[in-house]
Enzyme design. Structure first.
Site, PDB file in Angstrom:
ATOM      1  CE  LYS A  33      55.276  20.160  47.147  1.00  0.00           C
ATOM      2  NZ  LYS A  33      55.663  20.284  48.571  1.00  0.00           N
ATOM      3  CE1 TYR A 251      40.260  47.671  35.228  1.00  0.00           C
ATOM      4  CE2 TYR A 251      41.786  45.826  35.213  1.00  0.00           C
ATOM      5  CZ  TYR A 251      40.583  46.390  34.844  1.00  0.00           C
ATOM      6  OH  TYR A 251      39.696  45.666  34.094  1.00  0.00           O
TER       7      TYR A 251
END
Ligand SMILES: *Cc1c(COP(=O)(O)O)cnc(C)c1O
Length: 354
Positions: A33, A251
């Site tokens: 999957k 950041y």
């Protein structure tokens, strides 16, 4: 190439054989999957088929069709529940589907009676499924409707866990599924996933197992003994600098470099699948050494501090391993989840099969 994931197909084949040893006497569903956990569904399915695995489990109708359209022969089981229009298509394409409620069984009896059905039993995962107490009755109910009951299955919630509680819970789930696992009137019976197959090998029940993450030789953040590494995420040094004064990195000013320290910037970030939590103590590997990630990971870039002894050896273009099974084990940050790391690999990351 700025960032790529190397998939070692020889090691994948080795791991498939290790799985087949542990699953001796049982059928194996190769769980592919989510694009085979981000690694490429068709190449992985093809290798599984070449190694003798002809049962494939996916999450959705679309994924099932992708495998079928690639002319990979075998049975395909869709693990997630389907909506009505999807069930009609699944019936016509001969997929195995799972069902978790009685209304659905009645609807299928009227509208798609030939559908191959796996009844899902909830033994403690609490996601989909008939409760384990009512499942036996449901089997009778389904038989009265003349449905094509092809399988019965369940799912462990903590078979990869190592705590005492995890072991007790898994044991409880094994006991709850046992009466279903022995129903020989139902062709396919399965509950064992990777965690169970590796940690509870001798307690296997039913007649099939579902193998996902163990194909890649790792469980949680622990490499599996005698399995090999398949997946390595790599990039190259993009920029190098020795700072001339104390300064914050990235950041949010989460991390500081002192005057004279050296960092490199890598052209890979969270959009490529590098988890933001790795900034919290995670390390990458450059020239065989673990180097700490510093500052917040950005969307497209990240920074790494360079130890003194490597400063002159690293240049623009030097290769960097962001993760492989050993790096994942070493990082072992509490949020580490290999399923999440592999499936999170971004579109910009090229898949290279070696
Ligand atoms: C994803 C999934 C698996 C595979 O799990 P692994 O831990 O990767 O082996 C098996 N069964 C179900 C129902 C799943 O959703």
């Amino acid at each position: 190439m700025r960032a790529w994931v190397e998939i070692d197909t020889e090691n994948l084949r080795h791991n498939i054989r290790e799985i087949q040893k542990r699953a001796e006497g049982f059928g194996v569903w190769g769980v592919i999957k989510a694009n085979a956990y981000g690694l490429g569904v068709l190449p992985v399915a093809k290798i599984l088929a070449e190694e003798g695995i002809h049962y494939f489990a996916v999450a959705s109708l679309e994924e099932a069709k992708e495998v079928r359209n690639a002319n990979i022969t075998g049975e395909i089981l869709i693990l997630g529940s389907l909506f009505h229009d999807e069930i009609l298509e699944a019936e016509s394409l001969d997929f195995h589907i799972n069902v978790s409620c009685r209304e659905e069984l009645e609807w299928i009896a009227k509208n798609a009676p030939k559908t191959k059905i796996h009844l899902k039993i909830d033994t403690g995962m609490t996601r989909l499924g008939f409760s384990y107490q009512e499942g036996m009755e449901v089997i009778e109910f389904a038989k009265k409707l003349s449905l094509n009951i092809t399988g019965v299955f369940s799912h462990f919630s903590d078979a990869d866990g190592n705590s005492q509680e995890a072991k007790e819970y898994t044991q409880k789930q094994i006991e709850r599924f046992l009466p279903y696992a022995t129903r020989e009137d139902i062709p396919y019976r399965h509950i064992f996933n990777s965690g169970a197959l590796i940690q509870y090998t001798d307690q296997k029940i039913g007649n099939m197992v579902r193998a996902g993450i163990c194909l890649y030789g790792i469980l949680g953040s622990t490499p599996i003994p005698s399995f090999k590494n398949v997946v390595t995420l790599k990039t190259k040094v993009l920029f190098k600098k020795t700072v001339t004064e104390e300064t914050y990195v990235s950041y949010g000013r989460l991390c500081k470099l002192e005057k004279g320290e050296t960092y490199v910037t890598l052209p890979i970030g969270y959009a490529d699948g590098v988890k933001k939590y790795l900034a919290n103590g995670g390390k990458v590997e450059i020239l065989g050494e673990a180097c700490p990630i510093i500052g917040a990971i950005c969307m497209d870039m990240m920074m790494v501090k360079i130890p003194e002894n490597l400063v002159n050896k690293i240049e623009i273009g030097t290769e960097v391993s962001v993760f492989n099974n050993d790096i994942i084990r070493r990082n072992n940050i509490s949020e580490t989840c290999t399923w999440d790391m592999f499936t999170g690999l971004g579109r910009r990351v090229q898949r290279i099969y070696k």
